[in-house]
Enzyme design. Structure first.
Site, short mmCIF file in Angstrom:
data_model
loop_
_atom_site.label_atom_id
_atom_site.label_comp_id
_atom_site.label_asym_id
_atom_site.label_seq_id
_atom_site.Cartn_x
_atom_site.Cartn_y
_atom_site.Cartn_z
N ALA A 1 0.85 -1.19 0.00
CA ALA A 1 0.00 0.00 0.00
C ALA A 1 0.88 1.24 0.00
CB ALA A 1 -0.89 0.01 1.24
N ILE A 2 0.40 2.27 -0.66
CA ILE A 2 1.08 3.56 -0.62
C ILE A 2 0.08 4.60 -0.16
CG2 ILE A 2 2.78 2.98 -2.39
CD1 ILE A 2 1.06 4.54 -4.40
N GLY A 3 0.57 5.62 0.48
CA GLY A 3 -0.34 6.63 0.97
C GLY A 3 0.28 8.01 0.99
N GLY B 1 4.00 7.43 2.83
CA GLY B 1 4.60 6.19 3.25
C GLY B 1 4.11 5.02 2.43
N PHE B 2 4.65 3.87 2.75
CA PHE B 2 4.20 2.66 2.08
C PHE B 2 4.36 1.48 3.03
CE2 PHE B 2 8.70 2.30 1.47
CZ PHE B 2 8.96 0.95 1.40
N ALA B 3 3.64 0.44 2.75
CA ALA B 3 3.72 -0.79 3.53
C ALA B 3 3.80 -1.95 2.54
CB ALA B 3 2.49 -0.95 4.41
N CYS C 1 -7.20 -0.60 4.16
CA CYS C 1 -7.30 0.45 3.15
C CYS C 1 -8.76 0.78 2.81
CB CYS C 1 -6.53 0.09 1.88
SG CYS C 1 -4.78 -0.23 2.18
#
Length: 100
Positions: free
Chosen positions: A18-20, A31-33, A49
């Site tokens: 995920a990116i945000g 950020g990202f996960a 999400c």
């Protein structure tokens, strides 16, 4: 696979990363996960999400040889190369690294 209006990295119907981006009071956040390991039990308590109709997956299901330690090194190396930086190793312990 691409889903209209949904960001992230997908493998089939499973979201692996995920990116945000966000902004509040003139402060930006980003950020990202990346889900690397099999333990996805934490996602049972939330709607990841905000997407109810899709599931969360992890990299290990498709590339079992990949470890969190290797992912951290590879991401750090790519980040340093992309932004012409020299990364300084830090030997501290983070909660997310416990037992890895």
């Amino acid at each position: 696979m691409e889903f209209q209006g949904l960001t992230g990295v997908w493998n089939g119907e499973q979201k692996l990363a995920a990116i945000g981006l966000g902004a509040s009071k003139w402060v930006t956040m980003h950020g990202f996960a990346l889900n690397v390991t099999e333990d996805l039990s934490g996602f049972d308590q939330i709607v990841p999400c905000g997407i109810k109709e899709k599931s969360v997956g992890c990299l290990n299901r498709f590339a079992p040889e990949v470890t969190p330690k290797q992912v951290r090194k590879d991401l750090s190396d790519c980040f340093a190369e992309e932004f012409s930086l020299e990364m300084i190793p830090f030997e501290g312990t983070y909660a997310v690294e416990a037992g890895v």
